[in-house]
Design an enzyme around this catalytic site. Structure first.
Site, PDB file in Angstrom:
ATOM      1  N   PHE A 115      13.388 -11.823  15.992  1.00 42.10           N
ATOM      2  CA  PHE A 115      14.015 -10.877  15.074  1.00 42.10           C
ATOM      3  C   PHE A 115      14.404 -11.617  13.799  1.00 42.10           C
ATOM      4  CE2 PHE A 115      15.668  -6.524  15.225  1.00 42.10           C
ATOM      5  CZ  PHE A 115      14.944  -6.020  16.276  1.00 42.10           C
ATOM      6  N   GLN A 242      24.499  -2.696   4.488  1.00 42.40           N
ATOM      7  CA  GLN A 242      23.135  -3.206   4.685  1.00 42.40           C
ATOM      8  C   GLN A 242      22.062  -2.120   4.568  1.00 42.40           C
ATOM      9  OE1 GLN A 242      21.635  -4.466   8.806  1.00 42.40           O
ATOM     10  NE2 GLN A 242      21.716  -6.367   7.662  1.00 42.40           N
ATOM     11  N   HIS A 244      18.282  -1.507   5.596  1.00 37.21           N
ATOM     12  CA  HIS A 244      17.226  -2.037   6.460  1.00 37.21           C
ATOM     13  C   HIS A 244      15.913  -1.882   5.700  1.00 37.21           C
ATOM     14  CE1 HIS A 244      14.502  -2.505   9.809  1.00 37.21           C
ATOM     15  NE2 HIS A 244      15.498  -2.771  10.628  1.00 37.21           N
ATOM     16  N   LEU A 254      14.426   4.991  11.139  1.00 38.24           N
ATOM     17  CA  LEU A 254      14.215   3.554  11.264  1.00 38.24           C
ATOM     18  C   LEU A 254      12.917   3.184  11.965  1.00 38.24           C
ATOM     19  CD1 LEU A 254      15.884   0.979  10.581  1.00 38.24           C
ATOM     20  CD2 LEU A 254      16.299   0.839  13.026  1.00 38.24           C
ATOM     21  N   GLU A 257      12.986  -3.639  13.266  1.00 39.63           N
ATOM     22  CA  GLU A 257      12.496  -4.967  12.930  1.00 39.63           C
ATOM     23  C   GLU A 257      11.604  -5.511  14.051  1.00 39.63           C
ATOM     24  OE1 GLU A 257      15.722  -6.869  10.734  1.00 39.63           O
ATOM     25  OE2 GLU A 257      15.330  -8.553  12.074  1.00 39.63           O
ATOM     26  N   ARG A 288      17.569  -9.083   6.551  1.00 40.02           N
ATOM     27  CA  ARG A 288      17.307  -7.757   5.975  1.00 40.02           C
ATOM     28  C   ARG A 288      17.630  -7.637   4.498  1.00 40.02           C
ATOM     29  NH1 ARG A 288      19.656  -4.527  11.201  1.00 40.02           N
ATOM     30  NH2 ARG A 288      17.830  -4.990  12.452  1.00 40.02           N
ATOM     31  N   HIS A 357      21.617   1.413   6.364  1.00 46.35           N
ATOM     32  CA  HIS A 357      21.549   1.210   7.806  1.00 46.35           C
ATOM     33  C   HIS A 357      22.865   0.833   8.469  1.00 46.35           C
ATOM     34  CE1 HIS A 357      19.598   0.318  11.563  1.00 46.35           C
ATOM     35  NE2 HIS A 357      19.959  -0.947  11.541  1.00 46.35           N
ATOM     36  N   ARG A 399      24.462  -8.447   8.173  1.00 48.70           N
ATOM     37  CA  ARG A 399      24.333  -8.584   9.623  1.00 48.70           C
ATOM     38  C   ARG A 399      22.911  -8.955  10.009  1.00 48.70           C
ATOM     39  NH1 ARG A 399      22.490  -5.229  13.842  1.00 48.70           N
ATOM     40  NH2 ARG A 399      22.365  -3.336  12.600  1.00 48.70           N
TER      41      ARG A 399
HETATM   42  C1  LIG Z   1      18.424   3.796  14.086  1.00 48.55           C
HETATM   43  C2  LIG Z   1      19.267   2.612  14.394  1.00 48.55           C
HETATM   44  C3  LIG Z   1      18.738   1.551  15.120  1.00 48.55           C
HETATM   45  C4  LIG Z   1      19.524   0.442  15.416  1.00 48.55           C
HETATM   46  N1  LIG Z   1      18.982  -0.586  16.130  1.00 48.55           N
HETATM   47  C5  LIG Z   1      19.762  -1.635  16.480  1.00 48.55           C
HETATM   48  C6  LIG Z   1      19.254  -2.678  17.305  1.00 48.55           C
HETATM   49  O1  LIG Z   1      18.122  -2.663  17.761  1.00 48.55           O
HETATM   50  N2  LIG Z   1      20.078  -3.718  17.607  1.00 48.55           N
HETATM   51  C7  LIG Z   1      21.358  -3.785  17.148  1.00 48.55           C
HETATM   52  O2  LIG Z   1      22.062  -4.757  17.460  1.00 48.55           O
HETATM   53  N3  LIG Z   1      21.865  -2.785  16.369  1.00 48.55           N
HETATM   54  C8  LIG Z   1      21.108  -1.721  16.045  1.00 48.55           C
HETATM   55  N4  LIG Z   1      21.645  -0.720  15.276  1.00 48.55           N
HETATM   56  C9  LIG Z   1      23.069  -0.750  14.945  1.00 48.55           C
HETATM   57  C10 LIG Z   1      23.883  -0.371  16.171  1.00 48.55           C
HETATM   58  O3  LIG Z   1      23.166   0.523  16.963  1.00 48.55           O
HETATM   59  C11 LIG Z   1      25.208   0.291  15.794  1.00 48.55           C
HETATM   60  O4  LIG Z   1      25.863  -0.480  14.827  1.00 48.55           O
HETATM   61  C12 LIG Z   1      26.111   0.416  17.015  1.00 48.55           C
HETATM   62  O5  LIG Z   1      25.421   1.022  18.073  1.00 48.55           O
HETATM   63  C13 LIG Z   1      27.379   1.182  16.698  1.00 48.55           C
HETATM   64  O6  LIG Z   1      28.068   1.420  17.895  1.00 48.55           O
HETATM   65  P1  LIG Z   1      29.539   2.016  17.883  1.00 48.55           P
HETATM   66  O7  LIG Z   1      29.962   2.111  19.305  1.00 48.55           O
HETATM   67  O8  LIG Z   1      30.395   1.234  16.965  1.00 48.55           O
HETATM   68  O9  LIG Z   1      29.405   3.468  17.230  1.00 48.55           O
HETATM   69  P2  LIG Z   1      28.446   4.713  17.502  1.00 48.55           P
HETATM   70  O10 LIG Z   1      27.457   4.472  18.569  1.00 48.55           O
HETATM   71  O11 LIG Z   1      27.957   5.148  16.176  1.00 48.55           O
HETATM   72  O12 LIG Z   1      29.457   5.809  18.054  1.00 48.55           O
HETATM   73  C14 LIG Z   1      30.467   6.399  17.247  1.00 48.55           C
HETATM   74  C15 LIG Z   1      31.245   7.380  18.093  1.00 48.55           C
HETATM   75  O13 LIG Z   1      32.377   7.857  17.353  1.00 48.55           O
HETATM   76  C16 LIG Z   1      32.502   9.242  17.526  1.00 48.55           C
HETATM   77  N5  LIG Z   1      33.198   9.809  16.374  1.00 48.55           N
HETATM   78  C17 LIG Z   1      33.022   9.517  15.059  1.00 48.55           C
HETATM   79  N6  LIG Z   1      33.845  10.273  14.302  1.00 48.55           N
HETATM   80  C18 LIG Z   1      34.539  11.043  15.150  1.00 48.55           C
HETATM   81  C19 LIG Z   1      35.522  12.050  14.980  1.00 48.55           C
HETATM   82  N7  LIG Z   1      35.964  12.430  13.780  1.00 48.55           N
HETATM   83  N8  LIG Z   1      36.035  12.651  16.086  1.00 48.55           N
HETATM   84  C20 LIG Z   1      35.590  12.317  17.326  1.00 48.55           C
HETATM   85  N9  LIG Z   1      34.651  11.384  17.544  1.00 48.55           N
HETATM   86  C21 LIG Z   1      34.141  10.756  16.469  1.00 48.55           C
HETATM   87  C22 LIG Z   1      31.066   9.732  17.671  1.00 48.55           C
HETATM   88  O14 LIG Z   1      31.026  10.978  18.312  1.00 48.55           O
HETATM   89  C23 LIG Z   1      30.452   8.612  18.517  1.00 48.55           C
HETATM   90  O15 LIG Z   1      30.693   8.860  19.883  1.00 48.55           O
HETATM   91  C24 LIG Z   1      20.871   0.399  14.969  1.00 48.55           C
HETATM   92  C25 LIG Z   1      21.400   1.457  14.256  1.00 48.55           C
HETATM   93  C26 LIG Z   1      20.605   2.539  13.951  1.00 48.55           C
HETATM   94  C27 LIG Z   1      21.215   3.638  13.138  1.00 48.55           C
END
Ligand SMILES: Cc1cc2nc3c(=O)[nH]c(=O)nc-3n(C[C@H](O)[C@H](O)[C@H](O)COP(=O)(O)OP(=O)(O)OC[C@H]3O[C@@H](n4cnc5c(N)ncnc54)[C@H](O)[C@@H]3O)c2cc1C
Length: 586
Positions: A115, A242, A244, A254, A257, A288, A357, A399
């Site tokens: 990666f 960031q 992507h 997306l 990578e 990135r 991203h 990142r």
């Molecule tokens: C398409 C894509 C591919 C990715 N691929 C990778 C990868 O391969 N490897 C890697 O390391 N990272 C990757 N990332 C980044 C990584 O996936 C995310 O940064 C990470 O999963 C975020 O996790 P989180 O638990 O912080 O939030 P999230 O998974 O975004 O969850 C947020 C939560 O908060 C809740 N929430 C938000 N606002 C409210 C509200 N007002 N009231 C109630 N609930 C609320 C939502 O319902 C959700 O449950 C990727 C990101 C994307 C977008």
């Protein structure tokens, strides 16, 4: 209605669920999410989660830590980075034991792929020798986040976690320096619910929806960060967002990578592989921020490929990988190219463009996820934050791919542990005033206000302007214009008419609140970007093209001005342990 729990976690992505798994069963724990838990954005993560497991080739956590510090452009806090990289192999084995189905090597070990920005020295005895890409990202085809989220959800069910799905939080209640609870709207009925808890954790994810072209789900509107900002607390490093390099052209969906990790090559309109000009050693696997700038630079130099709508893109060439690799290792993303662009990746190049991203900035915390009240290290009692909404800071200015899925499981768990420790002596709080008042007022105001403005129009204008003026390349004049634009949109926001007055799934109301949050987040990003007069990581000021360690090796903190004036800015020093800053070349 009032609910009482020992701990309430907002967000059912990887960070929130990993924290919930850690809370011992004797404590009551609720997880609130505005979407069904397994629809959280973590489920869309594709490429992998990294750890120096040495399954495919010799590696070490120190190599991983060095790469993360360098990738962060020396803005990441090295103590937090060391914790994350050292804990990574344990975190991955733990996920495996929880039931996460990883892809495997021939010997049955967890498979790993290359990666961007993950390297090791050519000479293992000399850390300063030239470096080459290393296989460090553990993966499950290109559905790593999906299987991680399902696994954590199942483990939460086993741990008797209470879920409140499709509840939208609208207020954070902090009284006397203590976080006491929050209010939420049950989206199905528009009823207001109050949650009283000894400990609250925000794991509310990112805010990519502030930009027009983004890989982020529609829910990525930064609600948690906006609530913190509006509560008079600071946000950290908001200028670092960031892009992507490879989003599907015009859509932003997306293309992981992993496509380049498996050997994909970026090509310009002459079919030339241009990355060797920008990053001679790691080429297409540069970090990135660098690849995104390279793509825009190629397009600006007239080497982009003209699309049917008059906009330009760059080609991602996967044709030489062969059908077997494409079908087995990157089936989802190549499927997206077929479905959304009608392109057959085994035979044709995939048109791509950079896509907004990942938020490096967010709610400032220490490495036990305790939320900081200021830039001097004071804390808000009972308040925690983890995952993309938080800024620990392990990602600094940029990142590295696969470090976020790692961040959410490492710090989600640490947060769960810290909360469990706190609960042993924590007391129950009482509210000074009716906690539902503010949400009631907000709903009433939004539902009765009238004017000619529409949510979709203001949102589109915000997203397009952020893309143009506060995106990959920035300069003072654009950022000043963006500041004026945000003020104008904030004014116009008060003239939105919500036509749907009903109580059942009033998505107009929810989207209006989300738009208000996006405007606050945009203000904090733009103001921080205007203030930082250097280029570092994902923040590129064309008028200040150099990194300035003497003046700017520090985190920025931003506070909202609740009386309507400009936000206030402060700083916090970066923690340096063993990696001294040097020029970032690949
Ligand atoms: C398409 C894509 C591919 C990715 N691929 C990778 C990868 O391969 N490897 C890697 O390391 N990272 C990757 N990332 C980044 C990584 O996936 C995310 O940064 C990470 O999963 C975020 O996790 P989180 O638990 O912080 O939030 P999230 O998974 O975004 O969850 C947020 C939560 O908060 C809740 N929430 C938000 N606002 C409210 C509200 N007002 N009231 C109630 N609930 C609320 C939502 O319902 C959700 O449950 C990727 C990101 C994307 C977008």
């Amino acid at each position: 209605m009032i609910h009482k729990f020992d701990v309430v976690i907002v967000g059912a992505g990887g960070a929130g669920l990993r924290a919930a798994v850690e809370i011992p069963k004797e404590y009551s724990c609720a997880v609130i999410s505005k979407v069904f838990p397994t629809r959280s954005h973590t489920g869309t993560a594709q490429g992998g989660v990294c750890a120096a497991l040495s399954n495919e080739e010799e590696d070490s956590w120190l190599n991983h830590a060095f790469d993360t510090v360098k990738g962060s452009d020396y803005l990441g806090d090295q103590d937090a980075i060391e914790i994350m990289c050292q804990d990574a192999p344990r975190a991955i084995i733990e996920l495996e034991h929880m039931g996460m189905p990883f892809s495997r090597t021939k010997e049955g070990k967890i498979a790993q792929r290359m990666f961007g920005g993950h390297t090791k020295p050519d000479d293992p005895n000399d850390p300063n020798s030239k470096r080459h890409s290393v296989k460090r990202a553990c993966y499950s085809a290109d559905r790593t986040g999906h299987v991680m989220l399902q696994t954590l959800y199942e483990n939460c069910i086993k741990n008797n976690v209470n879920f409140f799905s499709e509840y939208f939080i609208t207020d954070l209640i902090i009284e006397d320096g203590i976080c006491k609870g929050l209010t939420a709207i049950d989206m199905a009925t528009s009823e207001i619910h109050t949650f009283q808890a000894k400990a609250i954790m925000f794991a509310t994810g990112g805010y990519g929806r502030v930009f027009r072209i983004t890989s982020n789900a529609h829910v990525g509107t930064g609600d948690g960060c906006a609530l913190v900002y509006n509560a008079g607390l600071p946000l950290e490093d908001m200028e670092f967002f960031q892009f992507h390099p490879t989003g599907l052209w015009r859509l932003g969906i997306l293309v992981s990578e992993a496509a380049r990790g498996e050997g994909g090559i970026l090509r310009n309109n002459k079919h030339e592989p241009f990355m060797e000009v920008y990053a001679p050693t790691v080429k297409d696997l540069a970090p990135r921020d660098m690849v995104s700038r390279a793509i825009i630079s190629e397009i600006r130099a007239g080497r982009g490929i003209l699309g049917s709508d008059g906009t330009y893109y760059i080609d991602l060439d996967l044709t030489h990988l062969g059908k077997k690799v494409i079908d087995e290792k990157i089936p989802e993303i190549t499927g997206f190219a077929r479905t959304y662009l009608g392109v057959e990746p085994t035979k044709e190049c995939v048109p791509i463009q950079p896509t907004a991203h990942y938020a490096m900035g967010g709610i400032p915390t220490n490495f036990d996820t305790e939320v900081l009240a200021d830039n001097s290290g004071n804390k808000i009692k009972g308040f925690y934050a983890a995952g993309e909404c938080a800024c620990v800071s392990v990602h600094g200015g940029n990142r590295l791919g696969t470090n976020s899925l790692l961040d959410i499981v490492v710090f989600g768990r640490r947060g769960g542990k810290k909360i469990s420790e706190y609960l042993k002596t924590a007391e129950e709080h009482t509210f000074n005033t009716d906690p539902a008042d503010k949400t009631r007022e907000l709903m009433n105001k939004l539902l009765v206000q009238t004017g000619n403005e529409k949510i979709s129009v203001i949102r589109r204008e915000l997203q397009e302007n952020m893309m143009d003026k506060c995106g990959i390349f920035r300069n003072q004049a654009d950022l000043e214009q963006m500041k004026v634009k945000i003020k104008e949109l904030q004014q116009r926001y008060c003239s939105i008419t919500i036509l749907d007055k009903s109580k059942v799934f009033n998505t107009d109301l929810i989207e209006t609140i989300e738009l208000g949050n996006l405007l606050d987040i945009a203000e904090s990003i733009n103001e921080s970007a205007l203030n930082r007069t250097e280029s570092r990581g994902a923040h590129t000021r064309v008028d200040f093209p150099k990194r300035d360690d003497a003046g700017w090796m520090k985190h920025s903190f931003i506070w909202k001005n609740t009386t309507g004036g400009d936000p206030k800015i402060g700083y916090k020093p970066v923690v340096v342990t063993q990696f001294q800053p040097m020029e970032r070349k690949y």
